[in-house]
Design an enzyme around this catalytic site. Structure first.
Site, PDB file in Angstrom:
ATOM      1  N   GLU A 116       0.751  -1.150  -0.195  1.00 32.42           N
ATOM      2  CA  GLU A 116       0.077   0.081   0.035  1.00 32.42           C
ATOM      3  C   GLU A 116       0.639   1.382  -0.012  1.00 32.42           C
ATOM      4  O   GLU A 116       0.426   2.004  -0.688  1.00 32.42           O
ATOM      5  CB  GLU A 116      -0.921   0.074   1.331  1.00 32.42           C
ATOM      6  CG  GLU A 116      -2.134  -0.931   0.966  1.00 32.42           C
ATOM      7  CD  GLU A 116      -3.227  -0.362   0.038  1.00 32.42           C
ATOM      8  OE1 GLU A 116      -3.196   0.760  -0.135  1.00 32.42           O
ATOM      9  OE2 GLU A 116      -3.942  -1.337  -0.429  1.00 32.42           O
ATOM     10  N   GLU A 119       2.304   1.514  -3.728  1.00 34.20           N
ATOM     11  CA  GLU A 119       1.395   2.047  -4.453  1.00 34.20           C
ATOM     12  C   GLU A 119       0.774   3.192  -4.399  1.00 34.20           C
ATOM     13  O   GLU A 119       0.672   4.105  -5.533  1.00 34.20           O
ATOM     14  CB  GLU A 119       0.173   0.761  -4.331  1.00 34.20           C
ATOM     15  CG  GLU A 119       0.368  -0.211  -4.781  1.00 34.20           C
ATOM     16  CD  GLU A 119      -0.878  -1.181  -4.773  1.00 34.20           C
ATOM     17  OE1 GLU A 119      -1.048  -2.374  -5.070  1.00 34.20           O
ATOM     18  OE2 GLU A 119      -1.778  -0.933  -3.934  1.00 34.20           O
ATOM     19  N   GLU A 120       0.723   4.059  -3.201  1.00 33.63           N
ATOM     20  CA  GLU A 120       0.213   5.071  -2.928  1.00 33.63           C
ATOM     21  C   GLU A 120       1.332   6.267  -3.108  1.00 33.63           C
ATOM     22  O   GLU A 120       0.977   7.472  -3.666  1.00 33.63           O
ATOM     23  CB  GLU A 120      -0.455   5.547  -1.676  1.00 33.63           C
ATOM     24  CG  GLU A 120      -1.772   4.455  -1.345  1.00 33.63           C
ATOM     25  CD  GLU A 120      -2.622   4.707  -0.113  1.00 33.63           C
ATOM     26  OE1 GLU A 120      -3.655   4.209  -0.139  1.00 33.63           O
ATOM     27  OE2 GLU A 120      -2.187   5.467   0.706  1.00 33.63           O
TER      28      GLU A 120
END
Length: 226
Positions: A116, A119-120
């Protein structure tokens, strides 16, 4: 056919009968519900129904998964005292928050939080320890919600934000995040656990093990000195 089968299953003292109905055979669903079958859970292309047969016993079929699992990350740069923070593109508020998201099926907590973050924000960071968790009820889909907060160590520092999900992303001093009025008090509380971790150097770490029955890999989370 179903009626005859039910009579035989009752005679054989079966307890629970399960039907998994593919979407192409969905015409079976009304036929089953007419015979007291109930929905247990569903996926995109399949529904699972069941019927509890013993009339003299309460049904003990456990409910399907009732808790959503999420991860949040405190990506801490020890040298600068900064953490990685984001603002969501489609968030309800315009507050700064910690990067994170939902755990995917079959995914470990440690892998999920690292994924996460990358990805962010485009930052590569490695799991160090878990610091806290939040538990709430009646959340998305009416499920309960567990949200874990972990401390990660960045191995890269250049930000390449996800333009689809993230509006802003930057490194911010931990003290600034904890006092910023545009940070929800819950996130300020969770960030304060980083200060405690830095003081006592304790955290929840992970050990690999094997399940005694299934013989499949599992993860054991326990409090350890970092």
């Amino acid at each position: 056919m179903v009626n005859a089968s039910l009579d035989q299953w009752i005679k054989d003292k079966k307890r629970t009968i399960w039907f998994r109905v593919d979407i192409g055979q969905s015409h079976w669903i009304p036929e089953l519900t007419k015979r007291d079958f109930k929905f247990h859970h569903a996926k995109e292309d399949q529904a699972t129904l069941y019927r509890w047969l013993p009339s003299h016993e309460n049904c003990n079929v456990p409910p399907y998964a009732h808790t959503v699992l999420g991860v949040g990350a405190v990506v801490l740069n020890d040298e600068t005292g900064e953490i990685l923070v984001v603002k969501e593109e489609h968030g309800i508020s315009n507050n700064w928050k910690l990067p994170g998201g939902y755990v995917e099926p079959g995914e470990d907590l440690t892998s999920a939080v690292e994924r996460e973050v990358f990805e962010e924000t485009g930052v590569v960071a490695k799991f160090k320890c878990m610091l806290a968790l939040r538990h709430a009820h009646d959340c998305v889909f009416g499920c309960s919600d567990i949200y874990t907060i972990s401390c990660l160590v960045p191995t890269t520092f250049e930000i390449v934000k996800c333009s689809r999900e993230i509006k802003e992303c930057k490194w911010m001093k931990l003290e600034e995040f904890m006092s910023d009025p545009n940070v929800h008090q819950n996130n300020r509380l969770l960030a304060s656990k980083v200060k405690e971790h830095l003081d006592h150097r304790m955290g929840i770490t992970v050990d690999n093990a094997i399940h005694p029955i299934t013989k499949k890999p599992l993860r054991v989370y326990s409090l350890s000195k970092i």
